[in-house]
Design a protein around this motif. Sequence first.
Motif, PDB file in Angstrom:
ATOM      1  N   THR A 384       0.596  -1.124  -0.011  1.00 20.59           N
ATOM      2  CA  THR A 384       0.075  -0.010   0.036  1.00 20.59           C
ATOM      3  C   THR A 384       0.758   1.295   0.027  1.00 20.59           C
ATOM      4  O   THR A 384       2.224   1.319   0.442  1.00 20.59           O
ATOM      5  N   LEU A 385       0.448   2.287  -0.373  1.00 17.23           N
ATOM      6  CA  LEU A 385       0.874   3.818  -0.311  1.00 17.23           C
ATOM      7  C   LEU A 385       1.361   3.907   0.982  1.00 17.23           C
ATOM      8  O   LEU A 385       2.365   4.560   1.260  1.00 17.23           O
ATOM      9  N   THR A 439       0.258  -0.181  -9.777  1.00 17.65           N
ATOM     10  CA  THR A 439      -0.635  -0.995  -9.005  1.00 17.65           C
ATOM     11  C   THR A 439      -1.824  -0.271  -8.607  1.00 17.65           C
ATOM     12  O   THR A 439      -2.096   0.873  -8.630  1.00 17.65           O
ATOM     13  N   GLU A 440      -2.929  -0.959  -7.951  1.00 16.67           N
ATOM     14  CA  GLU A 440      -4.200  -0.567  -7.409  1.00 16.67           C
ATOM     15  C   GLU A 440      -3.908   0.490  -6.406  1.00 16.67           C
ATOM     16  O   GLU A 440      -4.488   1.352  -5.933  1.00 16.67           O
ATOM     17  N   HIS A 441      -2.627   0.345  -5.702  1.00 12.98           N
ATOM     18  CA  HIS A 441      -2.442   0.914  -4.602  1.00 12.98           C
ATOM     19  C   HIS A 441      -1.320   2.294  -5.080  1.00 12.98           C
ATOM     20  O   HIS A 441      -1.200   3.228  -4.399  1.00 12.98           O
ATOM     21  N   CYS A 442      -0.527   2.163  -5.943  1.00 12.00           N
ATOM     22  CA  CYS A 442       0.407   3.298  -6.084  1.00 12.00           C
ATOM     23  C   CYS A 442       0.449   3.558  -7.726  1.00 12.00           C
ATOM     24  O   CYS A 442       0.817   2.646  -8.525  1.00 12.00           O
TER      25      CYS A 442
END
Length: 546
Positions: A384-385, A439-442
């Motif tokens: 995650t970020l 990515t979905e987070h970054c």
Amino acid sequence: PKLLLIQPPVEDFYQTDIRLQPIGLAYLKAAVKKHLPEFEVIIRDYHHGWGRKTIPLPKELAYLKEYYAQVDASPFSTFHQYYHFGASFEEIAQDVNGINPDIVGISSLFSPYYREVLRTARAVKNSCPQATVIVGGSHVSCAPEMMLEDPDIDFIIRGEGERPLVEFLKAWKAGAGFESVPNLGYKKAGRLIHNPVKDNYPLAEIPAPDLSDCIPEKYLFEGRPICMILTSRGCPHQCSFCSVHRTFGKSYRRRNPEAVVAEMEQRYAAGFRVFDFEDDNLTFDRTGIQELCRLIMQTFPDRDIQLLAMNGISYKNLDEETLQLMQSAGFTHLNLALVSADQRMLNSLNRPHRVAQFSEVVRIARDLGFQITAYQILGLPGETLSGMIDTMQLLAGEPVLIGVSIFYLTPGSPIAQSFPEMTEEDIFRSRSTAMAMETEHCQRGDLFTLFIIARIINFLKGVKIEGRSAGLLELQAGGLNASDKSRWGFALLSRLLEEETLYTEKGREVTQFDVKLFQKIWFGLTQICTQEGKVIVLSRQDEYAH
């Protein structure tokens, strides 16, 4: 017969000025000279020592124009120009034609630079059509088909190269078939043939690399001649983002310490004074590294040598005794790969390191006087970020420089198996500067911003402080009278905090910089620890409008 071994040029936004010595080719030259002394072997380094020239940005990287948009000489700059580092392909063709080799071996170490390898092969074939071209290196081990399919490449070698190259040359000289040559790939009746990969010679039987073509004055670290040394091959760890096992297998083999030090003496006599240990896991065998350090201390008692390990050191097996011996032997810098401060993330990557141990190793190493760089990987799949922010904040508080690597897929790595098969364009973009993996987070803007934030923190980590600590406002007041880079750094940081905008030294806005992400990291810090272990206090007075 004449064998020419080539280190090709590379094209990117930047290159590392050191770690350029073609040590793998020097090992191959030594092995051929030992087993087939009738061969004349020449190494040509077409990468280092030829300068650089600006070239157009490749279309596959066109999306980077909005990020690397302008020239910036400030301490917070990223990249702008795209370069060709090394000899031009025309110069290579001309030089090869003058040498007129029978066989040309080309090193293909890093996947994103495979095109430069193919263009080098084409230059060779254009200038010496009769020459046989054989390519090896870690990229070939990870993507053998894509290299062997090229019409200018006749043969490839997967895995370690000494024994396969010697056996290939024997078969070539005898005019026999190549079926029994281990690790060899070749073409037969339109088909690609890959012989089985077999063990290399035992390390004790491989002679020290032949650096006779590598002039000491050409390879320098802080003005002193530097050479690479290997004490082992392979890595026992199975980190999912690494492809080292495609080249060296899963075994971990160490050289005899006496042989390593004898090689160092040979290099010392040739004029080298800095030794860069390029092992994939130099300190895995704690007893082995301690024994090596003691032997180095005995052999070089005056210690006018400097030891480095720029490929990085695993902190997992470091302890106070080992670090003390390394410092006494001449090691001055430590490059440690933290990767992430999230233990669950490390576990998911098959990385056998404990985050809790990292800070203890850093404390001991700092007390011993080491200069430390700690590496964080940004954009790891699944992280995650907020996890990346936590890691950067942890490193901000440690006496280390933050080394940022932006994640990219490496062909042949275990983690790549969970993604669609990599295209040639994907492989071309498998470099940190490409910021290719979102990515979905970054997202890419996050990667770009985090990279710059690390530069801002590192700028402060390099500030010299009288006493144990100082406030940021006090340092800013003094810094406005400092050297250009320092003055720019403090002035731009002040404007960033006051105006919520990042500027270049020319006063242009860095539009892709996410100030909200910066504030999230910055205002989560109470202090920054410099490389020297001093403290910069970030009193909330520096929040200005906040």
